[in-house]
Design a protein around this motif. Sequence first.
Motif, PDB file in Angstrom:
ATOM      1  N   PHE A  67       0.822  -1.210   0.000  1.00  0.00           N
ATOM      2  CA  PHE A  67       0.000   0.000   0.000  1.00  0.00           C
ATOM      3  C   PHE A  67       0.862   1.269   0.000  1.00  0.00           C
ATOM      4  O   PHE A  67       0.484   2.264   0.606  1.00  0.00           O
ATOM      5  CB  PHE A  67      -0.947   0.005   1.207  1.00  0.00           C
ATOM      6  CG  PHE A  67      -1.992  -1.078   1.153  1.00  0.00           C
ATOM      7  CD1 PHE A  67      -3.118  -0.941   0.346  1.00  0.00           C
ATOM      8  CD2 PHE A  67      -1.861  -2.230   1.903  1.00  0.00           C
ATOM      9  CE1 PHE A  67      -4.090  -1.939   0.288  1.00  0.00           C
ATOM     10  CE2 PHE A  67      -2.820  -3.243   1.853  1.00  0.00           C
ATOM     11  CZ  PHE A  67      -3.938  -3.088   1.039  1.00  0.00           C
ATOM     12  N   GLU A  70      -0.869   4.493  -1.109  1.00  0.00           N
ATOM     13  CA  GLU A  70      -1.837   4.950  -0.094  1.00  0.00           C
ATOM     14  C   GLU A  70      -1.107   5.631   1.059  1.00  0.00           C
ATOM     15  O   GLU A  70      -1.525   6.686   1.544  1.00  0.00           O
ATOM     16  CB  GLU A  70      -2.660   3.763   0.433  1.00  0.00           C
ATOM     17  CG  GLU A  70      -3.767   3.303  -0.492  1.00  0.00           C
ATOM     18  CD  GLU A  70      -3.278   2.364  -1.599  1.00  0.00           C
ATOM     19  OE1 GLU A  70      -2.039   2.155  -1.723  1.00  0.00           O
ATOM     20  OE2 GLU A  70      -4.123   1.853  -2.351  1.00  0.00           O
ATOM     21  N   LEU A  71       0.003   5.028   1.510  1.00  0.00           N
ATOM     22  CA  LEU A  71       0.775   5.637   2.604  1.00  0.00           C
ATOM     23  C   LEU A  71       1.319   6.997   2.176  1.00  0.00           C
ATOM     24  O   LEU A  71       1.424   7.923   2.975  1.00  0.00           O
ATOM     25  CB  LEU A  71       1.953   4.732   3.008  1.00  0.00           C
ATOM     26  CG  LEU A  71       1.630   3.404   3.690  1.00  0.00           C
ATOM     27  CD1 LEU A  71       2.918   2.637   3.980  1.00  0.00           C
ATOM     28  CD2 LEU A  71       0.852   3.604   4.974  1.00  0.00           C
ATOM     29  N   SER A  75      -4.583   7.758  -0.125  1.00  0.00           N
ATOM     30  CA  SER A  75      -5.797   7.644   0.699  1.00  0.00           C
ATOM     31  C   SER A  75      -5.566   8.372   2.024  1.00  0.00           C
ATOM     32  O   SER A  75      -4.439   8.443   2.512  1.00  0.00           O
ATOM     33  CB  SER A  75      -6.158   6.174   0.924  1.00  0.00           C
ATOM     34  OG  SER A  75      -5.772   5.721   2.194  1.00  0.00           O
ATOM     35  N   ARG A  76      -6.665   8.920   2.591  1.00  0.00           N
ATOM     36  CA  ARG A  76      -6.555   9.684   3.840  1.00  0.00           C
ATOM     37  C   ARG A  76      -6.163   8.763   4.987  1.00  0.00           C
ATOM     38  O   ARG A  76      -5.372   9.117   5.846  1.00  0.00           O
ATOM     39  CB  ARG A  76      -7.886  10.380   4.141  1.00  0.00           C
ATOM     40  CG  ARG A  76      -8.172  11.562   3.192  1.00  0.00           C
ATOM     41  CD  ARG A  76      -9.403  12.323   3.645  1.00  0.00           C
ATOM     42  NE  ARG A  76     -10.510  11.422   3.940  1.00  0.00           N
ATOM     43  CZ  ARG A  76     -11.331  11.549   4.975  1.00  0.00           C
ATOM     44  NH1 ARG A  76     -11.171  12.547   5.814  1.00  0.00           N
ATOM     45  NH2 ARG A  76     -12.325  10.700   5.176  1.00  0.00           N
ATOM     46  N   LEU A  77      -6.748   7.558   4.975  1.00  0.00           N
ATOM     47  CA  LEU A  77      -6.414   6.585   6.023  1.00  0.00           C
ATOM     48  C   LEU A  77      -4.930   6.214   5.937  1.00  0.00           C
ATOM     49  O   LEU A  77      -4.223   6.193   6.950  1.00  0.00           O
ATOM     50  CB  LEU A  77      -7.288   5.341   5.851  1.00  0.00           C
ATOM     51  CG  LEU A  77      -7.359   4.323   7.005  1.00  0.00           C
ATOM     52  CD1 LEU A  77      -8.547   3.382   6.781  1.00  0.00           C
ATOM     53  CD2 LEU A  77      -6.124   3.509   7.171  1.00  0.00           C
ATOM     54  N   GLY A  78      -4.476   5.958   4.700  1.00  0.00           N
ATOM     55  CA  GLY A  78      -3.073   5.598   4.491  1.00  0.00           C
ATOM     56  C   GLY A  78      -2.147   6.708   4.968  1.00  0.00           C
ATOM     57  O   GLY A  78      -1.103   6.443   5.582  1.00  0.00           O
ATOM     58  N   LEU A  80      -2.726   9.023   7.353  1.00  0.00           N
ATOM     59  CA  LEU A  80      -2.651   9.095   8.819  1.00  0.00           C
ATOM     60  C   LEU A  80      -1.846   7.916   9.367  1.00  0.00           C
ATOM     61  O   LEU A  80      -1.073   8.072  10.312  1.00  0.00           O
ATOM     62  CB  LEU A  80      -4.055   9.143   9.449  1.00  0.00           C
ATOM     63  CG  LEU A  80      -4.064   9.404  10.963  1.00  0.00           C
ATOM     64  CD1 LEU A  80      -3.397  10.735  11.302  1.00  0.00           C
ATOM     65  CD2 LEU A  80      -5.478   9.399  11.525  1.00  0.00           C
ATOM     66  N   LEU A  81      -2.032   6.759   8.740  1.00  0.00           N
ATOM     67  CA  LEU A  81      -1.267   5.583   9.146  1.00  0.00           C
ATOM     68  C   LEU A  81       0.232   5.853   8.970  1.00  0.00           C
ATOM     69  O   LEU A  81       1.052   5.502   9.825  1.00  0.00           O
ATOM     70  CB  LEU A  81      -1.705   4.395   8.274  1.00  0.00           C
ATOM     71  CG  LEU A  81      -1.330   2.982   8.701  1.00  0.00           C
ATOM     72  CD1 LEU A  81      -1.644   2.723  10.166  1.00  0.00           C
ATOM     73  CD2 LEU A  81      -2.056   1.977   7.828  1.00  0.00           C
ATOM     74  N   CYS A  83       1.662   8.735   9.127  1.00  0.00           N
ATOM     75  CA  CYS A  83       2.058   9.657  10.210  1.00  0.00           C
ATOM     76  C   CYS A  83       2.319   8.865  11.494  1.00  0.00           C
ATOM     77  O   CYS A  83       3.289   9.130  12.214  1.00  0.00           O
ATOM     78  CB  CYS A  83       0.974  10.702  10.467  1.00  0.00           C
ATOM     79  SG  CYS A  83       0.712  11.832   9.104  1.00  0.00           S
TER      80      CYS A  83
ATOM     81  N   PHE B  70     -11.605   6.825  10.738  1.00  0.00           N
ATOM     82  CA  PHE B  70     -11.912   6.354   9.376  1.00  0.00           C
ATOM     83  C   PHE B  70     -12.976   5.260   9.389  1.00  0.00           C
ATOM     84  O   PHE B  70     -12.914   4.310   8.625  1.00  0.00           O
ATOM     85  CB  PHE B  70     -10.625   5.889   8.676  1.00  0.00           C
ATOM     86  CG  PHE B  70      -9.670   7.012   8.448  1.00  0.00           C
ATOM     87  CD1 PHE B  70      -9.908   7.949   7.449  1.00  0.00           C
ATOM     88  CD2 PHE B  70      -8.570   7.170   9.261  1.00  0.00           C
ATOM     89  CE1 PHE B  70      -9.044   9.018   7.263  1.00  0.00           C
ATOM     90  CE2 PHE B  70      -7.703   8.245   9.083  1.00  0.00           C
ATOM     91  CZ  PHE B  70      -7.942   9.171   8.084  1.00  0.00           C
ATOM     92  N   ILE B  80      -7.112  -0.516   1.767  1.00  0.00           N
ATOM     93  CA  ILE B  80      -6.147  -0.389   2.873  1.00  0.00           C
ATOM     94  C   ILE B  80      -6.853  -0.583   4.228  1.00  0.00           C
ATOM     95  O   ILE B  80      -6.274  -1.126   5.171  1.00  0.00           O
ATOM     96  CB  ILE B  80      -5.356   0.953   2.814  1.00  0.00           C
ATOM     97  CG1 ILE B  80      -4.189   0.903   3.805  1.00  0.00           C
ATOM     98  CG2 ILE B  80      -6.252   2.143   3.027  1.00  0.00           C
ATOM     99  CD1 ILE B  80      -3.199   2.034   3.658  1.00  0.00           C
TER     100      ILE B  80
END
Lengths: 135, 143
Positions: A67, A70-71, A75-78, A80-81, A83, B70, B80
Amino acid sequence: MVPITFWLGMAGGVQLLFVATSFLLPKIFNFRENLAKVSPLIRQIFIVHSIYITLVLMLFSSLSFFFAPELAGKSRLGHLLCCFIAFFWSLRVPIQLFYYDSKTKKEHPVENVAVTFALLFLASVYIIAAIGGRS
Amino acid sequence: MSLTRAFDIALWLAGIGHFCILGASLQIPFRFHWKDELAKLSRFNRKLMWVYSGFTLYVIITFGTLTLRFHSEFLRGEPIALGLALFIGGFWFIRLILDFAYYKNADWPKGVSFVVGHILLDSLFVALTVTYLGLVIWHLDFL
């Protein structure tokens, strides 16, 4: 210019090396002998926490391999992950430099330098990915 | 109740559940007398124990925060989010297996509060495992 996703893949590889190394730690640091001195519950907690950390490193490594876009902000989740992972490794650098006792580090100078550089690399990659992903 | 609504509620509760585990975890050093116990370890192993524990807490905070922040991505089954759900579900499932197969009841401190706490924690681990792995299975059905 090499894209950040490439460096995230490299970071995944470095974290896999940490996973492999974690299997050697019990022997290097005499876990068996040391843990025999504490109560069974404390011994079990110690071992379970070390398994947890190994699992988490496997997660970070898998995310970095599969991913990376994404990181890096796709993606927004990626993001923050990323971070969270950046903070994880940034926190680990001063622990290596100032918290772990110097006597043990002097006994393993090559390993200490290698680990310190690896930690600096990981912290840098995830910080750069996190900052880049914000834009 | 539809599965969407069931997972909607379950994910909110799972996010909050992580912070309940955090609350319980913060009591462990005091309740299990870590100061005296860890003094028996070598200096390096003692520090290693604190670092492992600190990072484990950080990971639990991360899981809870990401689930709450999320929630809709998890519910929609963003790739993800599903990857993360698979890991979090597996993480708590392993914790559950370790509790039954590795931790021994006889080793736990005696007292009603510890028995109740142990039952509540195990119930929470089951709920977290079912929520996250159930979410993954539910979304894979749609592929």
